[in-house]
Structure formats: C-alpha cells, structure tokens
Design an enzyme around this catalytic site. Structure first.
Site, PDB file in Angstrom:
ATOM      1  N   ALA A  13      59.748  -9.998  19.471  1.00  0.00           N
ATOM      2  CA  ALA A  13      60.045 -11.424  19.325  1.00  0.00           C
ATOM      3  C   ALA A  13      60.633 -12.005  20.609  1.00  0.00           C
ATOM      4  O   ALA A  13      60.203 -13.062  21.085  1.00  0.00           O
ATOM      5  CB  ALA A  13      61.003 -11.634  18.153  1.00  0.00           C
ATOM      6  N   ASP A  39      55.681  -2.072  26.967  1.00  0.00           N
ATOM      7  CA  ASP A  39      56.047  -1.821  25.573  1.00  0.00           C
ATOM      8  C   ASP A  39      55.052  -0.802  25.029  1.00  0.00           C
ATOM      9  O   ASP A  39      53.848  -0.963  25.207  1.00  0.00           O
ATOM     10  CB  ASP A  39      55.980  -3.110  24.747  1.00  0.00           C
ATOM     11  CG  ASP A  39      56.708  -2.987  23.418  1.00  0.00           C
ATOM     12  OD1 ASP A  39      56.620  -1.911  22.800  1.00  0.00           O
ATOM     13  OD2 ASP A  39      57.357  -3.956  22.990  1.00  0.00           O
ATOM     14  N   ARG A  50      57.234 -13.742  13.376  1.00  0.00           N
ATOM     15  CA  ARG A  50      58.259 -14.089  14.369  1.00  0.00           C
ATOM     16  C   ARG A  50      57.840 -13.828  15.812  1.00  0.00           C
ATOM     17  O   ARG A  50      58.527 -14.235  16.735  1.00  0.00           O
ATOM     18  CB  ARG A  50      59.554 -13.329  14.069  1.00  0.00           C
ATOM     19  CG  ARG A  50      59.402 -11.823  14.166  1.00  0.00           C
ATOM     20  CD  ARG A  50      60.638 -11.087  13.651  1.00  0.00           C
ATOM     21  NE  ARG A  50      60.559  -9.663  13.857  1.00  0.00           N
ATOM     22  CZ  ARG A  50      59.896  -8.820  13.080  1.00  0.00           C
ATOM     23  NH1 ARG A  50      59.239  -9.279  12.033  1.00  0.00           N
ATOM     24  NH2 ARG A  50      59.877  -7.532  13.334  1.00  0.00           N
ATOM     25  N   LYS A  63      51.049  -4.328  21.929  1.00  0.00           N
ATOM     26  CA  LYS A  63      51.810  -5.577  22.009  1.00  0.00           C
ATOM     27  C   LYS A  63      51.802  -6.172  23.414  1.00  0.00           C
ATOM     28  O   LYS A  63      51.579  -7.370  23.595  1.00  0.00           O
ATOM     29  CB  LYS A  63      53.264  -5.337  21.568  1.00  0.00           C
ATOM     30  CG  LYS A  63      53.466  -5.243  20.077  1.00  0.00           C
ATOM     31  CD  LYS A  63      54.949  -5.148  19.751  1.00  0.00           C
ATOM     32  CE  LYS A  63      55.176  -5.171  18.249  1.00  0.00           C
ATOM     33  NZ  LYS A  63      56.620  -5.119  17.912  1.00  0.00           N
ATOM     34  N   ASP A 111      65.367  -3.688  21.268  1.00  0.00           N
ATOM     35  CA  ASP A 111      65.987  -3.760  19.953  1.00  0.00           C
ATOM     36  C   ASP A 111      66.856  -2.547  19.648  1.00  0.00           C
ATOM     37  O   ASP A 111      67.201  -2.307  18.498  1.00  0.00           O
ATOM     38  CB  ASP A 111      64.918  -3.915  18.856  1.00  0.00           C
ATOM     39  CG  ASP A 111      63.936  -2.743  18.845  1.00  0.00           C
ATOM     40  OD1 ASP A 111      64.100  -1.830  19.681  1.00  0.00           O
ATOM     41  OD2 ASP A 111      63.021  -2.744  18.005  1.00  0.00           O
ATOM     42  N   ASN A 112      67.201  -1.749  20.675  1.00  0.00           N
ATOM     43  CA  ASN A 112      68.087  -0.618  20.412  1.00  0.00           C
ATOM     44  C   ASN A 112      69.009  -0.372  21.601  1.00  0.00           C
ATOM     45  O   ASN A 112      68.659  -0.628  22.756  1.00  0.00           O
ATOM     46  CB  ASN A 112      67.293   0.644  20.063  1.00  0.00           C
ATOM     47  CG  ASN A 112      66.536   1.210  21.243  1.00  0.00           C
ATOM     48  OD1 ASN A 112      67.077   2.021  21.990  1.00  0.00           O
ATOM     49  ND2 ASN A 112      65.287   0.781  21.421  1.00  0.00           N
ATOM     50  N   CYS A 167      83.455  10.392   0.038  1.00  0.00           N
ATOM     51  CA  CYS A 167      83.816  10.649  -1.354  1.00  0.00           C
ATOM     52  C   CYS A 167      83.462   9.448  -2.232  1.00  0.00           C
ATOM     53  O   CYS A 167      83.061   9.603  -3.386  1.00  0.00           O
ATOM     54  CB  CYS A 167      85.299  10.996  -1.476  1.00  0.00           C
ATOM     55  SG  CYS A 167      86.426   9.678  -0.968  1.00  0.00           S
TER      56      CYS A 167
END
Length: 593
Positions: A13, A39, A50, A63, A111-112, A167
C-alpha cells in the site's frame, strides 16, 4: 529531483502510493535519474482494496513489476527499475557497494520491523538518508533519518506489547482475546510444531535421540511425549480415525480439562488470604456437553478432522463435508469416562515457576520414551513424513479450514467460561492481529514523506527544517517535531556519532592499525572481524600477527571472502584511553585494494 536516484523498498500500500506520487512529482524523470523498487511478493486478491496500482487481472503477478508499469503509465518519463529481490544479507551481491554509493535517498515501504532494522543498518553504513513511514489503522508515523543530523531508526524502539499471563490464557480466560490466543497456540502445537518434531525424528532418529539425551530436561521430555503420542496412541490411518481424534480432542479440551480445573478449584474455593478464588476477573467454567445436533460442534469436528488428515497425508473422502454423515460417525465414537485426579498442579500465578516435574528423573524418562519411539518407528512405512500446517492469517482460501478450527477452538472455550463468542471474520482479525489498512492514512503518511523528500534532495538543510510526524485520524491528533540529533561521543579532540565510519586507505599490517589508533590517543587491545578475533593483547601467540597484512589475517582467521566488487573490509576495534576506560569507536573500514 528529476536526476535523483531513489531506492524504494516494498510495493504494498505504501509503495504503490509512493510510486504514484513520484510519477506526479517528476522524481527520477531526468536523463541521469533512476527509481529502483524491489519487492519479492506477488499480488493477492485482498491487496486490491488498498494497493491502488493493482487490478484483478494482476493477481499472481509480481507486485514491483506491476506497480512500476502502472507508475510509468502515469508519467512515461519516469525511469524505473523493478526488482523482485528481498532486501536482506543474502541479496547484498545485488544491492552491492556501487548500488548503494549511487543512491540519493532510500524510502522504506515495509511492513515488518526486522526489514526496517536491516535497511537502517545499511543506510548507516553507506550514510544515506532514510525516509521511514508506517501505518496502523487510523494511525501513521513518519521519521526522517538524515546522515549526521538525526538519530537512526534503530536508536529508539517502542516498548513491547503487553501480553496476557500464560496462566490466564491456559486456565482463567476472561475475554475472547485470551480464548483466541489459546486457540492459535493449540493449532500451532497440534498441526505445526508436533509434525515438525515427528519429521525431525524420522529424518535421523539417531541424531534426534542424541540431541534429546544431551538436552535432558523437562522440555525435551515433553517434546518426546508429544511425538510418541502422535505416532502411537493418536496416529491416524484413515479419515474415520481423524474424526475419532477430533471428537476425543473436543472432549479433552472442553469437558475433561474443565472438570479437572473445577475439581482442583471448586466454586467455593478460597485463596490463602480467605478471599474467594473465583473472584473477578476469573470466571467459573462449566464443561460443554457434546451434541451431534449442535452445528458448531460438528463444524469443529469437520475442521479438526480434515486438518488432521492433511497432516497425515490421508485422502479426504467426498462424504467428509456432509454434516449428516459426519454426525452419524461422530456419534459412534467411544468416549472414555473421565475421573478427575487429586494432586494435579494448575498454575495460578504468572510470576511463579512451574516446578511440578522437579522430582522426576528426566534422563530416565527420556531414555524410556526414546526406546518406545524406536519401536513406533519400526511400524511406520519407509520415508514416513508428516505435513506441518502453518496458520495462514491472511489466507484467501476460505476452504482451508484454518480459521474454522481457530474460531471453533476459541468459541467452545468461550462457551466454557461464559464469554461472548465471535464469528469467523472477527476471530480472523483478532487471532491474526490484523488491523485493516485505511487508504486515507496511507495517503497522509506518503504525502508527508514526499514533502520531506524535497528537503533531502535539495540538501544543506539544518535539522530544524525536518519534521517527524505522528497522527491519529480517529481522534484526530497530529504531532510534528524536529528529529532527535544523534548522540555524540568524544575523546580528546575527536568527535563522532553512530553515522561515522573511520577509513584507512592502504594494505596495512596489524601493527600499522594499532599505530594509527595510537596516534589518536587510543590504545587498541582487541581487533575483530565478524565473529572472529583477529588480534588480542591477552594472547601471546597473536603477537606473531603484528607484522602481517590485516587482509591476510582476516582471510585466514575470519574466513573473510571479499568479493571482486568490494575494495575494503571492516573491523571492530576495542580501545581504551590512558586511564583504562573503554572507548566505543566507530567501525573501521580498511581499503586494501
């Protein structure tokens, strides 16, 4: 602007929006300019909502290539080169020194965090401006990383997200997020981690057994127990076995475990201080009684049995998805009666350490389990392997049953604890931690970066001219601030920051490197290259290396392979001043060619 060389990493995007803006701005449209975009991803159906340079007929295509073609259609003068390489250490032969040295600016559209940190490291090394941006729903941020003027991207990190105590997730959930976290963990354990362990064992039983013996702890014992259970008691041969397995898992998860929990902690149980144990936020659970006429129960059995069959490589019969046939077969599965046991330890405090297995001789149990596993392996066909199933949080295949099982696990557990259940779509967003992208946020982030790009390419702007931005369109809130300058380090008359890299030209010896530093008032006591120690004053044998060329020592000791396109190699030197205080000096590049 027109003759600039820009590197855009990512064509999702943000990347699409950048390319559209650059085409309209005339970036890299001159005779000497070039825009490189890379990419390694391909276009999927969900991208179309998007990532506006893509169309439905582009699904399955690269892409970067499609985005570059679309941008060129907007401005035919755009000089753009589309690559399908991931920017990472393995592709440094593609994005080599000459490539980096020819850049004017780098634009991250990633994106990371790991990829961002890598690009930040490369921009630091080659001293290139990095224009960083990111979006999260209605939120967006931009950060300008300018050589010698601002701190780098990795200089500051957001605090880690707060997670629910284990827990709570395992025994005392009180909202659907806890149920979905547990569901995803069980999915990964049953269908990904355990099959991977089985494959590791089957690939090389002797080596696997040696590794387990060497570990010799409770974790190794637990892994072996899972592998043995999968290959022995829970092994499936035909699809009916998968149905039986799914039915027994339902009973274990949503009935037996709850019965054990409420036996250990009855509804009127009290804490050591006398307060009610089942007080808010704890919810007292109730077992779920399986019913073949409850569609949600049968849907769970369907998803679990099909995925179990896939992991064992069992063909799925045509009748498998017929709810009526499935209900008939499930109703015939023999379910053993469950009796709660006394003395079972259930963790109730996230700060406590589970010592329940401390008295068990792990080594003896591991040896016994390995013997039993060897017997199991003899009954398996030659070359037997399972198929691990990795949860696909953004899968576009609604027939793969991943989210059906995750949602089924979570909703049945929610039913145990009286928690509001969710549909599959909402479960997908929560379990996959998916926050829908908003086109307006993307447009704002890229627009702000493009405004800063004018300043970067013009050059000679002081740090006060640049702006970092954080915005939240949902509030709305906009915050703009000057970038933080880099931390400056000092020694005598020397000044440097994280942006500096010291260079030495010439094929120097180890002794000449130490002398070069000594002239700066620094005493070097250790020289490293990568993970190898080239020289250290503590080791007498290292004195023999003083008269040798640095590059020869690096190639021999550190096994450095300097490619033909590179004229230098880097070393890290540990230094101290006259008072014995450590001085953190910049990376040193030795240009030996």
């Amino acid at each position: 602007m027109r003759d600039s060389n820009i590197f855009v990493v990512g064509s999702g995007a943000l990347g699409c929006e950048f390319l559209k803006n650059f085409a309209l701005m005339g970036v890299s449209c001159g005779r000497k300019g070039k825009l490189t975009i890379t990419d390694d991803d391909v276009i999927e159906k969900s991208n179309l909502s998007r990532q506006f340079l893509f169309r439905d007929w582009n699904i399955g295509q690269a892409k970067s290539t499609v985005a570059a073609t679309a941008a060129s259609a907007i401005n035919s003068s755009l000089h753009i080169d589309a690559l399908q390489n991931r920017a990472c250490p393995e592709t440094e032969h593609v994005f080599n020194d000459a490539f980096w040295e020819g850049l004017d600016a780098v634009i991250n559209a990633l994106d990371n965090v790991n990829a961002r940190m890598y690009m930040d490291m490369r921009c630091l090394y080659f001293q290139k401006p990095l224009l960083e941006s990111g979006t999260l729903g209605p939120k967006c941020n931009t950060q300008m990383v300018i050589p010698h003027l601002t701190e780098n991207y990795g200089a500051s990190r957001d605090p880690p997200e707060k997670q629910a105590p284990m827990c709570t997730v395992h025994s005392f959930p009180h909202n659907i997020d806890h149920c979905l976290t547990w569901a995803r963990s069980e999915f990964e354990g049953l269908l990904e981690k355990t099959p991977n362990e089985v494959n590791s064992f089957m690939s090389n039983p002797a080596e696997y057994a040696a590794a387990m013996r060497k570990a010799g702890d409770a974790q190794a014992r637990e892994l072996l127990e899972r592998v043995r259970e999968c290959l022995d008691k829970e092994r499936c041969y035909k699809f009916e076995d998968c149905i039986a397995w799914a039915r027994l898992k339902f009973e274990d998860y949503f009935s037996n475990r709850v019965k054990q929990l409420t036996f250990t902690f009855p509804e009127d149980a009290a804490t050591s201080t006398g307060a009610p144990f089942w007080s808010a936020p704890k919810r007292f659970p109730h077992p779920v009684q399986f019913s073949a006429v409850d569609s949600s129960h049968i849907q769970f059995i369907l998803a679990a049995s099909i995925l179990r069959a896939v992991s064992f490589g069992i063909p799925i019969p045509d009748w498998a998805k017929n709810m009526g046939n499935l209900a008939d077969i499930v109703s015939k599965v023999a379910v053993p009666e469950f009796e709660p046991k006394s003395g079972v330890k259930i963790e109730t405090d996230e700060k406590a350490t589970n010592l329940s297995s401390a008295s068990v001789d792990d080594a003896a149990v591991i040896e016994d389990l390995l013997t039993k596993l060897e017997a199991c392996a003899k009954k398996l066909p030659s070359g037997f392997q399972m198929k691990p199933i990795q949860f696909e949080k953004v899968s576009h295949d609604d027939t793969n049953f991943h989210m059906d099982l995750i949602a089924g696990l979570a909703n049945m557990r929610a039913r145990n604890y009286g928690i509001q259940e969710v549909d599959k779509l909402k479960a997908k967003f929560i379990a996959g931690r998916i926050i829908p992208a908003i086109a307006t946020t993307t447009a704002m982030a890229t627009g702000l970066v493009c405004l800063e790009l004018y300043k970067v390419l013009a050059g000679d702007h002081p740090v006060e001219d640049y702006r970092n931005t954080f915005a939240n369109l949902a509030l709305p809130m906009f915050s703009m601030a000057e970038p933080v300058p880099p931390k400056e380090m000092k020694h005598q008359d020397l000044r440097w920051t994280v942006w500096d890299r010291w260079s030495i030209k010439g094929n120097i010896t180890v002794a000449e490197l130490l002398k070069w530093l000594s002239d700066k008032g620094l005493t070097a006591y250790s020289v490293s290259c990568g993970t190898s120690l080239l020289y250290n004053t503590m080791f007498p044998r290292h004195r023999d290396r003083l008269k040798r060329k640095m590059v020869d020592v690096a190639q021999e000791v550190a096994k450095v392979d300097v490619p033909a396109y590179r004229k230098h190699f880097d070393v890290v030197v540990a230094c101290e001043d006259d008072d014995g205080n450590d001085i953190d000096i910049p990376l040193i590049s030795i240009y030996f060619r």
